[in-house]
Design an enzyme around this catalytic site. Structure first.
Site, PDB file in Angstrom:
ATOM      1  N   CYS A  12      82.502  44.415  68.285  1.00  0.00           N
ATOM      2  CA  CYS A  12      82.506  44.163  66.730  1.00  0.00           C
ATOM      3  C   CYS A  12      83.366  44.388  66.400  1.00  0.00           C
ATOM      4  CB  CYS A  12      81.197  44.553  66.435  1.00  0.00           C
ATOM      5  SG  CYS A  12      80.531  43.903  64.910  1.00  0.00           S
ATOM      6  N   THR A  13      84.004  43.709  65.220  1.00  0.00           N
ATOM      7  CA  THR A  13      84.999  43.920  64.548  1.00  0.00           C
ATOM      8  C   THR A  13      84.593  45.498  63.459  1.00  0.00           C
ATOM      9  OG1 THR A  13      85.049  42.217  63.142  1.00  0.00           O
ATOM     10  CG2 THR A  13      86.369  41.979  64.393  1.00  0.00           C
ATOM     11  N   HIS A  14      83.512  45.584  63.066  1.00  0.00           N
ATOM     12  CA  HIS A  14      83.631  46.576  62.229  1.00  0.00           C
ATOM     13  C   HIS A  14      83.653  47.826  63.447  1.00  0.00           C
ATOM     14  CE1 HIS A  14      81.015  44.208  59.849  1.00  0.00           C
ATOM     15  NE2 HIS A  14      81.476  45.253  58.862  1.00  0.00           N
ATOM     16  N   ASP A  42      85.843  38.189  57.591  1.00  0.00           N
ATOM     17  CA  ASP A  42      83.632  38.643  57.920  1.00  0.00           C
ATOM     18  C   ASP A  42      83.236  38.601  57.112  1.00  0.00           C
ATOM     19  OD1 ASP A  42      83.585  40.409  60.746  1.00  0.00           O
ATOM     20  OD2 ASP A  42      83.354  41.974  58.932  1.00  0.00           O
ATOM     21  N   SER A  43      81.703  39.433  57.906  1.00  0.00           N
ATOM     22  CA  SER A  43      80.546  39.932  57.190  1.00  0.00           C
ATOM     23  C   SER A  43      81.004  40.367  56.326  1.00  0.00           C
ATOM     24  CB  SER A  43      79.194  39.541  58.443  1.00  0.00           C
ATOM     25  OG  SER A  43      79.797  40.712  59.302  1.00  0.00           O
ATOM     26  N   THR A 101      80.765  37.853  66.132  1.00  0.00           N
ATOM     27  CA  THR A 101      79.415  37.181  65.970  1.00  0.00           C
ATOM     28  C   THR A 101      79.929  35.367  65.393  1.00  0.00           C
ATOM     29  OG1 THR A 101      77.885  38.966  65.679  1.00  0.00           O
ATOM     30  CG2 THR A 101      76.893  36.826  64.885  1.00  0.00           C
ATOM     31  N   CYS A 145      85.692  37.953  63.007  1.00  0.00           N
ATOM     32  CA  CYS A 145      84.311  38.708  63.408  1.00  0.00           C
ATOM     33  C   CYS A 145      83.613  37.874  64.933  1.00  0.00           C
ATOM     34  CB  CYS A 145      82.860  37.651  62.592  1.00  0.00           C
ATOM     35  SG  CYS A 145      81.207  38.472  62.906  1.00  0.00           S
TER      36      CYS A 145
END
Length: 268
Positions: free
Chosen positions: A192-194, A14-15, A80, A78
């Site tokens: 978004c996984t966040h 992920d980012s 995106t 992620c």
């Protein structure tokens, strides 16, 4: 391909730390699996990068990680990165790749009013992939989209034990509610996984009548399916978190990651 060794890990990318929301359900299904969790802090936030940047960056980084850690499977945890770079990654790497896409199909099955919100990064909500999912699974529904980069920052802060700005939460929900039809919204896709890291805050702002859903459980089931019949270690061992080096964003304290089974931090 031969079966992987029992200690071959599952790699998550992920980012930042949002992919921990995918790691958690996967560990619940595969409790002794070794894993490596990679956070591209040098590239965070992905949601404000161009498609061309991500289409080049994600396969290159995953290639380095695969060479270093020799995983049995990689999860792009992620939305995106998946909506932009998944096909590029699959073309570049010779191992199973699981992507993360907005949970529009289950949202369409859940909604009673026919109005669904998709809350993601700016890059995710503008992707043709979201158009395609909406047309395929929710063609008779109203899909409202809103890009909220502030939620990514808020989720990272929360995991470090810092306060979350309530105005960021309020703006994210208002970004959906204030659109035509927004007053009838009854399901929000956390694309978004966040964002599930902020589920309590988002739920309080959206109201009890709104369902918040994400795709993490489905991704975990997909990983379990693709690794069926493979060998696993007899006992669980601590995972590794690896961060790309960033001058202005150091890795979080190890204590913040311990609940996810992470026992050490590396930087590359």
């Amino acid at each position: 391909m031969p079966d992987p060794a029992a200690d071959a890990p599952i790699l998550f990318l992920d980012s930042g730390l949002g992919g921990l929301t995918v790691l958690g359900p996967t560990r619940a299904l595969l409790p002794t699996a070794r894993f490596v969790y990679a956070a591209d802090y040098a590239g965070l936030p992905y949601g404000q990068k161009s498609e061309a940047e991500l289409a080049a960056r994600v396969p290159a980084l995953l290639g380095r990680l695969v060479e270093r850690y020799q995983p049995r499977l990689a999860v792009i945890a992620c939305n995106t990165a998946s909506t932009i770079a998944l096909s590029h990654v699959r073309a570049a790497l010779d191992l199973p790749i699981v992507g993360t896409v907005p949970a529009i199909k289950p949202a369409a099955e859940l909604t009673k009013t026919g109005v669904i919100g998709v809350l993601g990064t700016e890059a995710t909500v503008r992707q043709p992939y979201v158009d395609d999912l909406s047309a395929k699974f929710a063609g008779d529904k109203t899909i409202l989209r809103h890009g909220s980069p502030g939620l990514v920052t808020g989720a990272e802060a929360k995991l470090r034990g810092e306060p979350v700005d309530p105005a960021v939460i309020a703006r994210a929900i208002a970004g959906l509610r204030d659109q035509p039809g927004g007053d009838a919204l009854d399901v929000i896709v956390l694309a978004c996984t966040h964002f599930p890291l902020l589920q309590p805050e988002l739920q309080a702002a959206a109201g009890a009548q709104v369902r918040l859903i994400d795709g993490a459980a489905g991704i975990a089931r997909r990983v379990a399916y693709l690794t069926q019949g493979q060998s696993w270690p007899a006992e669980a061992s601590p995972g590794i978190a690896v961060f790309t080096r960033s001058d202005d964003r150091p890795p979080p304290p190890l204590a913040a990651l311990a609940a996810y089974g992470i026992g050490s931090i590396e930087t590359i």
